[in-house]
Design a protein around this motif. Structure first.
Motif, PDB file in Angstrom:
ATOM      1  N   LEU A 223       0.698  -1.317   0.042  1.00  0.00           N
ATOM      2  CA  LEU A 223       0.011   0.271  -0.050  1.00  0.00           C
ATOM      3  C   LEU A 223       0.929   1.251   0.101  1.00  0.00           C
ATOM      4  CD1 LEU A 223      -2.790  -1.294   2.113  1.00  0.00           C
ATOM      5  CD2 LEU A 223      -2.441  -1.480  -0.264  1.00  0.00           C
ATOM      6  N   ARG A 224       0.456   2.781  -0.704  1.00  0.00           N
ATOM      7  CA  ARG A 224       1.109   3.519  -0.486  1.00  0.00           C
ATOM      8  C   ARG A 224       1.148   4.273   0.943  1.00  0.00           C
ATOM      9  NH1 ARG A 224      -2.040   3.675  -5.528  1.00  0.00           N
ATOM     10  NH2 ARG A 224      -0.995   3.644  -6.979  1.00  0.00           N
ATOM     11  N   ARG A 225       1.805   4.753   1.031  1.00  0.00           N
ATOM     12  CA  ARG A 225       2.102   5.480   2.757  1.00  0.00           C
ATOM     13  C   ARG A 225       0.213   6.005   2.696  1.00  0.00           C
ATOM     14  NH1 ARG A 225       6.155   7.855   5.760  1.00  0.00           N
ATOM     15  NH2 ARG A 225       7.498   8.294   3.822  1.00  0.00           N
ATOM     16  N   GLY A 226       0.195   6.983   2.336  1.00  0.00           N
ATOM     17  CA  GLY A 226      -1.076   7.834   2.306  1.00  0.00           C
ATOM     18  C   GLY A 226      -2.305   6.729   2.922  1.00  0.00           C
ATOM     19  N   GLU A 227      -2.430   5.676   1.885  1.00  0.00           N
ATOM     20  CA  GLU A 227      -3.259   4.879   1.675  1.00  0.00           C
ATOM     21  C   GLU A 227      -3.640   3.875   3.669  1.00  0.00           C
ATOM     22  OE1 GLU A 227      -3.658   3.870  -3.288  1.00  0.00           O
ATOM     23  OE2 GLU A 227      -2.462   2.288  -1.875  1.00  0.00           O
ATOM     24  N   ALA A 228      -1.836   3.205   3.825  1.00  0.00           N
ATOM     25  CA  ALA A 228      -1.910   3.028   4.869  1.00  0.00           C
ATOM     26  C   ALA A 228      -2.707   3.615   6.377  1.00  0.00           C
ATOM     27  CB  ALA A 228      -0.755   2.234   4.770  1.00  0.00           C
ATOM     28  N   LEU A 229      -1.801   4.726   6.339  1.00  0.00           N
ATOM     29  CA  LEU A 229      -2.302   5.085   7.707  1.00  0.00           C
ATOM     30  C   LEU A 229      -3.511   5.896   7.432  1.00  0.00           C
ATOM     31  CD1 LEU A 229       0.442   7.904   7.636  1.00  0.00           C
ATOM     32  CD2 LEU A 229       0.959   5.977   8.744  1.00  0.00           C
ATOM     33  N   ALA A 230      -4.464   5.414   6.299  1.00  0.00           N
ATOM     34  CA  ALA A 230      -5.790   6.063   5.823  1.00  0.00           C
ATOM     35  C   ALA A 230      -6.815   4.997   6.255  1.00  0.00           C
ATOM     36  CB  ALA A 230      -6.049   6.800   4.877  1.00  0.00           C
ATOM     37  N   LEU A 231      -6.469   3.787   7.106  1.00  0.00           N
ATOM     38  CA  LEU A 231      -6.985   2.717   7.087  1.00  0.00           C
ATOM     39  C   LEU A 231      -7.790   2.156   8.380  1.00  0.00           C
ATOM     40  CD1 LEU A 231      -4.749  -0.259   6.216  1.00  0.00           C
ATOM     41  CD2 LEU A 231      -6.938   1.110   4.045  1.00  0.00           C
ATOM     42  N   LYS A 232      -9.144   2.105   8.560  1.00  0.00           N
ATOM     43  CA  LYS A 232      -9.791   2.033   9.062  1.00  0.00           C
ATOM     44  C   LYS A 232     -10.403   0.354   9.750  1.00  0.00           C
ATOM     45  CE  LYS A 232     -11.760   6.960   9.122  1.00  0.00           C
ATOM     46  NZ  LYS A 232     -12.855   7.248   9.231  1.00  0.00           N
ATOM     47  N   TRP A 233     -10.561   0.497  11.004  1.00  0.00           N
ATOM     48  CA  TRP A 233     -11.311  -0.781  11.707  1.00  0.00           C
ATOM     49  C   TRP A 233     -11.868  -1.114  10.338  1.00  0.00           C
ATOM     50  CZ3 TRP A 233      -7.508  -4.053  12.882  1.00  0.00           C
ATOM     51  CH2 TRP A 233      -6.630  -3.338  14.390  1.00  0.00           C
ATOM     52  N   SER A 234     -13.473  -0.047  10.357  1.00  0.00           N
ATOM     53  CA  SER A 234     -14.684  -0.566   9.575  1.00  0.00           C
ATOM     54  C   SER A 234     -13.557  -1.357   7.937  1.00  0.00           C
ATOM     55  CB  SER A 234     -15.470   0.751   9.391  1.00  0.00           C
ATOM     56  OG  SER A 234     -14.689   1.129   9.112  1.00  0.00           O
ATOM     57  N   ARG A 271     -10.072   2.622   0.127  1.00  0.00           N
ATOM     58  CA  ARG A 271     -10.917   3.837  -0.178  1.00  0.00           C
ATOM     59  C   ARG A 271     -10.784   4.963  -0.152  1.00  0.00           C
ATOM     60  NH1 ARG A 271     -14.310   0.304   3.716  1.00  0.00           N
ATOM     61  NH2 ARG A 271     -16.256  -1.196   2.458  1.00  0.00           N
ATOM     62  N   ARG A 272      -9.392   5.283   0.499  1.00  0.00           N
ATOM     63  CA  ARG A 272      -9.265   6.782   1.349  1.00  0.00           C
ATOM     64  C   ARG A 272      -7.634   7.062   1.309  1.00  0.00           C
ATOM     65  NH1 ARG A 272     -10.715   4.459   5.620  1.00  0.00           N
ATOM     66  NH2 ARG A 272     -12.935   4.486   5.004  1.00  0.00           N
ATOM     67  N   ALA A 273      -7.176   7.797   1.355  1.00  0.00           N
ATOM     68  CA  ALA A 273      -6.157   8.366   1.389  1.00  0.00           C
ATOM     69  C   ALA A 273      -5.535   9.608   2.483  1.00  0.00           C
ATOM     70  CB  ALA A 273      -4.824   8.757   0.120  1.00  0.00           C
ATOM     71  N   LEU A 274      -4.314   9.879   3.137  1.00  0.00           N
ATOM     72  CA  LEU A 274      -4.115  10.496   4.128  1.00  0.00           C
ATOM     73  C   LEU A 274      -3.162  11.291   3.392  1.00  0.00           C
ATOM     74  CD1 LEU A 274      -5.880  11.544   7.174  1.00  0.00           C
ATOM     75  CD2 LEU A 274      -3.541  11.063   8.069  1.00  0.00           C
ATOM     76  N   GLN A 275      -3.409  12.877   3.567  1.00  0.00           N
ATOM     77  CA  GLN A 275      -2.349  13.824   3.014  1.00  0.00           C
ATOM     78  C   GLN A 275      -2.074  15.012   3.863  1.00  0.00           C
ATOM     79  OE1 GLN A 275      -3.699  15.031  -0.752  1.00  0.00           O
ATOM     80  NE2 GLN A 275      -3.367  13.414  -1.731  1.00  0.00           N
ATOM     81  N   GLN A 276      -0.914  15.017   3.887  1.00  0.00           N
ATOM     82  CA  GLN A 276      -0.053  16.531   4.665  1.00  0.00           C
ATOM     83  C   GLN A 276       0.147  17.579   3.929  1.00  0.00           C
ATOM     84  OE1 GLN A 276       3.815  16.113   5.916  1.00  0.00           O
ATOM     85  NE2 GLN A 276       3.992  17.741   7.028  1.00  0.00           N
ATOM     86  N   ARG A 277      -1.007  18.258   3.990  1.00  0.00           N
ATOM     87  CA  ARG A 277      -1.157  19.387   2.778  1.00  0.00           C
ATOM     88  C   ARG A 277       0.103  20.970   3.709  1.00  0.00           C
ATOM     89  NH1 ARG A 277      -7.380  19.149   0.991  1.00  0.00           N
ATOM     90  NH2 ARG A 277      -7.305  17.750  -0.097  1.00  0.00           N
ATOM     91  N   PRO A 278       0.409  21.142   2.800  1.00  0.00           N
ATOM     92  CA  PRO A 278       0.837  22.286   3.220  1.00  0.00           C
ATOM     93  C   PRO A 278       0.278  23.862   3.759  1.00  0.00           C
ATOM     94  CG  PRO A 278       1.107  22.507   0.742  1.00  0.00           C
ATOM     95  CD  PRO A 278       1.264  21.099   1.338  1.00  0.00           C
ATOM     96  N   TRP A 279       1.035  24.290   4.657  1.00  0.00           N
ATOM     97  CA  TRP A 279       0.062  25.463   5.236  1.00  0.00           C
ATOM     98  C   TRP A 279       0.303  26.926   4.221  1.00  0.00           C
ATOM     99  CZ3 TRP A 279      -3.360  24.944   9.611  1.00  0.00           C
ATOM    100  CH2 TRP A 279      -3.215  24.086  10.321  1.00  0.00           C
ATOM    101  N   GLU A 280      -0.874  27.580   3.727  1.00  0.00           N
ATOM    102  CA  GLU A 280      -1.078  29.016   2.909  1.00  0.00           C
ATOM    103  C   GLU A 280      -1.011  29.471   4.327  1.00  0.00           C
ATOM    104  OE1 GLU A 280      -3.724  28.173   0.387  1.00  0.00           O
ATOM    105  OE2 GLU A 280      -3.331  26.091  -0.332  1.00  0.00           O
ATOM    106  N   HIS A 281      -0.811  31.296   3.632  1.00  0.00           N
ATOM    107  CA  HIS A 281      -0.515  32.914   4.269  1.00  0.00           C
ATOM    108  C   HIS A 281      -2.213  32.546   3.983  1.00  0.00           C
ATOM    109  CE1 HIS A 281       3.349  33.693   4.693  1.00  0.00           C
ATOM    110  NE2 HIS A 281       3.567  33.036   3.941  1.00  0.00           N
ATOM    111  N   GLY A 282      -2.358  32.764   5.235  1.00  0.00           N
ATOM    112  CA  GLY A 282      -3.650  33.582   5.070  1.00  0.00           C
ATOM    113  C   GLY A 282      -4.079  35.702   5.489  1.00  0.00           C
TER     114      GLY A 282
END
Length: 462
Positions: A223-234, A271-282
């Motif tokens: 599994l890709r990193r994001g796919e593995a970290l997004a796994l749920k018991w369901s 079913r999903r992937a977990l992503q780390q997104r960069p912060w943007e200026h507000g």
């Protein structure tokens, strides 16, 4: 040769091109190439000093019209104007967040400063190649004191190629100069998958550390990193069956899950992937707080961990669980239950399989550090976590899994991707050599025996 005047009382048909000598001493040509948005004819004008030149220009314009390659009427956009429009109004709504973030960085950090002043219809491949070359020099970004990597220039090339492809489709330009431009060569890092012995050492070490099942999943399922970290018991279904013989006392009195020799099998749904997104200026205007990078901005937004779609539509899939992985996941759930009890009210229940000590999903940075610690514990060579995915794909090759099935299991949408991930291990090379030897020399020996016995119906002399 002067143009022959038309017969008296005749006129050119509607839409026909016209050429004439003007009072300004120039030759003029008009070509009807279509219809404007308001319904009026779209007539294009060319002007030359020589009649032959204007005839050639009219023919070229007619050829573009007949091939459907005439750009839209009006003054051409600048590269900067088109790139801003494309990235903010077209790409932003049609690609995934990480892809859009890469496009945006290339557009605002490199392409607009480098070639943004050109008119979009005047941009040449040489302009882009000169930019790529400058990006790889120390003088491009003096504050960095080192040139950018070829991969950064290559990303800028892919970005403007995609942006200008859209401009061609919308007839803002006739041809895409980025298709002719040569990007810098990116040396691909050689990937060496783990051997079976190395993988087993990693799996054994993973059984002794917290969240170790996460890396067993990486090696066994790829599994890709994001796919593995997004796994749920369901997402996981495990079925147990008795490992003892039919009619045994255990089989008649106990459920399969309680059998000491139980065998498990199951399915995990990606079913999903977990992503780390960069912060943007507000802050307004952007970057007015003068903080770099964006995560330091007091009004930052949009960053952190996000649940997203899989990398592609093919990423949504089902993967089977081997018995050993089923057992590892059961032990991991027991450990998680102990962590939950110890955390008490601090536990944030989200149903995640791999969590921190308070139930939150594991951050990719911490996941990376845990992988490196595991490799040192297992006493195997250093490698990227993504190399575990290469290892899983290579295992499918060694097991002679059909390509179509391998694509489904790995979540690939293009068969060409298999060439990058499936590496022929030494044991497969040696096995093929042995098969070749047995086939070739066995066949040769058989033919020799036939010759000795009188092959092809030729009798052996007495």
């Amino acid at each position: 040769m002067p143009r022959t005047p038309r017969p008296e009382g005749t006129r050119r048909p509607n839409g026909a091109s016209s050429i004439y000598f003007g009072s300004d001493g120039k030759w003029h040509g008009w070509v009807t190439v279509g219809v404007k948005d308001d319904g009026k004819p779209d007539r294009r004008h060319v002007k030359r000093s020589d009649e032959g030149e204007v005839i050639e220009a009219v023919r070229e314009l007619e050829k573009l019209r007949d091939n459907g390659k005439v750009r839209k009427p009006g003054r051409a956009w600048t590269v900067e104007k088109w790139l801003r429009h494309w990235v903010e109004n077209i790409a932003a709504h049609s690609v995934r967040h990480n892809t859009f973030d890469g496009y945006r960085r290339s557009v605002y950090n490199h392409l607009i400063p480098g070639v943004g002043a050109h008119r979009i219809d005047k941009l040449q491949p040489e302009h882009l190649e000169a930019l790529y070359k400058r990006m790889q020099t120390k003088t491009y970004r003096p504050e960095r004191d080192k040139p950018l990597k070829p991969a950064t220039a290559h990303l800028a090339h892919r970005t403007i190629r995609t942006a200008l492809n859209e401009a061609v489709k919308r007839k803002h330009i006739v041809e895409n100069p980025a298709k002719l431009a040569k990007p810098p060569r990116v040396e691909e890092e050689e990937i060496v998958p783990f051997t079976q012995a190395e993988a087993l050492r990693v799996v054994e070490a993973a059984g002794k550390v917290r969240n170790g099942a996460r890396f067993v999943v990486a090696l066994a399922l790829g599994l890709r990193r994001g796919e593995a970290l997004a796994l749920k018991w369901s997402d996981i279904t495990i079925r147990w069956r008795h490992g003892c013989g039919e009619g045994s006392e255990c089989a008649t009195e106990n459920r399969a899950v309680a059998c000491p020799n139980r065998r498990g099998s199951g399915v995990v749904h990606i079913r999903r992937a977990l992503q780390q997104r960069p912060w943007e200026h507000g802050c307004e205007p952007a970057d007015s707080c003068r903080e770099r990078p964006g995560w330091r901005c007091p009004q930052r937004h949009g960053g952190g961990m996000h649940v997203a779609e899989t990398k592609s539509r093919s990423g949504v899939r089902k993967v089977g669980l081997p018995h050993q992985l089923c057992e590892a996941l059961v032990r991991h759930r027991e450990q998680q239950a102990a962590d939950k009890k110890e955390a008490g009210t601090l536990w944030e229940e989200g149903g995640w399989i791999f969590t921190t000590f308070v139930g939150r999903p594991v951050h990719p940075s911490e996941d990376h550090r845990a992988w490196k610690r595991l490799l040192r514990t297992a006493e195997v060579r250093d490698a990227r976590l993504h190399d575990a995915r290469h290892t899983a794909a290579t295992m499918l090759l060694a097991l002679r899994v059909p390509l179509a099935a391998a694509m489904d299991l790995m979540g690939w949408s293009n068969p060409s991707v298999a060439k990058r991930y499936m590496h022929v291990p030494d044991e497969v090379v040696e096995a093929i050599a042995a098969d070749v030897g047995d086939h070739m020399w066995t066949e040769s020996k058989s033919r020799d025996d036939e010759d000795d016995d009188g092959a092809a119906g030729v009798p052996v002399p007495a």
